[in-house]
Write an enzyme that holds these catalytic residues in place. Structure first.
Site, PDB file in Angstrom:
ATOM      1  N   TRP A  35       0.842  -1.088   0.062  1.00 29.68           N
ATOM      2  CA  TRP A  35       0.044  -0.008  -0.052  1.00 29.68           C
ATOM      3  C   TRP A  35       0.964   1.346   0.008  1.00 29.68           C
ATOM      4  CZ3 TRP A  35      -5.259  -0.155   2.952  1.00 29.68           C
ATOM      5  CH2 TRP A  35      -6.115  -0.938   2.620  1.00 29.68           C
ATOM      6  N   ASP A  48       3.666  -2.324  17.733  1.00 30.67           N
ATOM      7  CA  ASP A  48       2.271  -2.564  17.875  1.00 30.67           C
ATOM      8  C   ASP A  48       1.350  -1.315  17.789  1.00 30.67           C
ATOM      9  OD1 ASP A  48      -0.395  -3.343  18.590  1.00 30.67           O
ATOM     10  OD2 ASP A  48       0.475  -5.058  20.212  1.00 30.67           O
ATOM     11  N   LYS A 107      -9.820  -1.623   6.381  1.00 32.72           N
ATOM     12  CA  LYS A 107     -10.311  -3.001   6.172  1.00 32.72           C
ATOM     13  C   LYS A 107     -11.315  -3.268   7.433  1.00 32.72           C
ATOM     14  CE  LYS A 107      -7.375  -6.541   5.932  1.00 32.72           C
ATOM     15  NZ  LYS A 107      -7.041  -7.184   4.756  1.00 32.72           N
TER      16      LYS A 107
HETATM   17  N1  SAM Z   1      -1.431  -3.476   2.772  1.00 32.86           N
HETATM   18  C1  SAM Z   1      -0.324  -4.295   3.022  1.00 32.86           C
HETATM   19  C2  SAM Z   1       0.184  -4.482   1.925  1.00 32.86           C
HETATM   20  O1  SAM Z   1      -0.023  -3.869   0.960  1.00 32.86           O
HETATM   21  O2  SAM Z   1       1.634  -4.753   1.856  1.00 32.86           O
HETATM   22  C3  SAM Z   1      -0.760  -5.717   3.828  1.00 32.86           C
HETATM   23  C4  SAM Z   1      -1.103  -5.739   5.171  1.00 32.86           C
HETATM   24  S1  SAM Z   1      -1.492  -7.256   5.821  1.00 32.86           S
HETATM   25  C5  SAM Z   1      -3.100  -7.681   5.197  1.00 32.86           C
HETATM   26  C6  SAM Z   1      -2.030  -6.911   7.651  1.00 32.86           C
HETATM   27  C7  SAM Z   1      -0.751  -6.361   8.556  1.00 32.86           C
HETATM   28  O3  SAM Z   1      -1.307  -6.015   9.698  1.00 32.86           O
HETATM   29  C8  SAM Z   1       0.110  -7.551   8.810  1.00 32.86           C
HETATM   30  O4  SAM Z   1       1.262  -7.143   8.301  1.00 32.86           O
HETATM   31  C9  SAM Z   1       0.051  -7.564  10.350  1.00 32.86           C
HETATM   32  O5  SAM Z   1       1.455  -7.831  10.950  1.00 32.86           O
HETATM   33  C10 SAM Z   1      -0.433  -6.061  10.424  1.00 32.86           C
HETATM   34  N2  SAM Z   1      -0.950  -6.093  12.073  1.00 32.86           N
HETATM   35  C11 SAM Z   1      -1.727  -6.814  12.636  1.00 32.86           C
HETATM   36  N3  SAM Z   1      -2.000  -6.303  13.859  1.00 32.86           N
HETATM   37  C12 SAM Z   1      -1.295  -5.466  14.222  1.00 32.86           C
HETATM   38  C13 SAM Z   1      -1.008  -4.588  15.299  1.00 32.86           C
HETATM   39  N4  SAM Z   1      -1.513  -4.651  16.589  1.00 32.86           N
HETATM   40  N5  SAM Z   1       0.115  -3.506  14.956  1.00 32.86           N
HETATM   41  C14 SAM Z   1       0.611  -3.389  13.998  1.00 32.86           C
HETATM   42  N6  SAM Z   1       0.206  -3.994  12.965  1.00 32.86           N
HETATM   43  C15 SAM Z   1      -0.583  -5.154  12.688  1.00 32.86           C
END
Ligand code: SAM
Length: 190
Positions: A44, A76, A141
């Site tokens: 993204w 986080d 999302k």
């Molecule tokens: N939009 C990204 C791309 O185009 O490359 C893909 C994102 S992926 C579907 C979702 C991401 O949310 C994962 O890499 C995951 O590690 C992150 N995520 C989940 N929980 C999180 C949190 N509490 N803090 C930060 N990132 C988090």
């Protein structure tokens, strides 16, 4: 989409979802400051920068390969310090666009996964309404049945337009959809 992503040099197939949302909603403007929540592996952020935005501050639990124009934090989003660190990465600028593609690691138990991802979407909403520049936009999302009614109503007050979309690049069998809020009216008076 996976093949196309590889052939065209995108870090993830997820990049196409944002590109398709941009085609429909004209999200990107030159010189925008963008925050990307859940940014790994950076698809993204790449899509935003290819469309001329000035800078991207991204955050993820996972490390992300460097990308010119982006600053990635491994942190986080639930860490109370996260918002401040992201804004500092934008040099104190208010973001014009807040993106969240965050998804919680799946447990395999669908209701649990949806609740956890719903909580992440709520964090993204709170961040957006607390930090966006007036006129700004927010994309997150959510899963079908996603945000609770109260949170959705709050977004409808805070933004001129709130719409849901399922970009073609999002797998039909996935219950993910995206909420696109545009025309931020400015932080609400307490
Ligand atoms: N939009 C990204 C791309 O185009 O490359 C893909 C994102 S992926 C579907 C979702 C991401 O949310 C994962 O890499 C995951 O590690 C992150 N995520 C989940 N929980 C999180 C949190 N509490 N803090 C930060 N990132 C988090």
């Amino acid at each position: 989409y996976v093949h196309r992503a590889r052939a065209e040099g995108w870090r993830s197939r997820a990049a196409f979802k944002l590109l398709e949302l941009d085609e429909r909603f004209s999200l990107f403007r030159r010189d925008m400051a963008v925050v990307d929540l859940g940014a790994a592996p950076g698809g993204w952020a790449q899509a935003a920068l290819k469309h001329g935005v000035a800078m991207v501050a991204g955050i993820d639990l996972l490390p992300i390969e460097p990308l010119a124009g982006a600053q990635f934090l491994q942190m986080d989003v639930e860490d109370p310090a996260a918002a401040g660190v992201l804004l500092a990465a934008l040099g104190g600028r208010k973001p014009d666009l807040v993106l969240s593609d965050m998804a919680a690691n799946t447990t395999g138990h669908k209701p649990t996964d949806q609740i956890r991802t719903g909580a992440l979407a709520q964090i993204a909403c709170d961040f957006a309404v607390q930090t966006l520049a007036p006129g700004g936009a927010f994309v997150t999302k959510v899963f079908q049945g996603g945000l609770d009614a109260q949170a959705l109503a709050a977004l409808k007050r805070a933004f001129a337009h709130v719409r849901h979309a399922k970009p073609p690049a999002s797998r039909a069998e996935s219950s993910e959809i995206y909420l696109v809020a545009q025309g931020f009216r400015g932080a609400l008076k307490p």
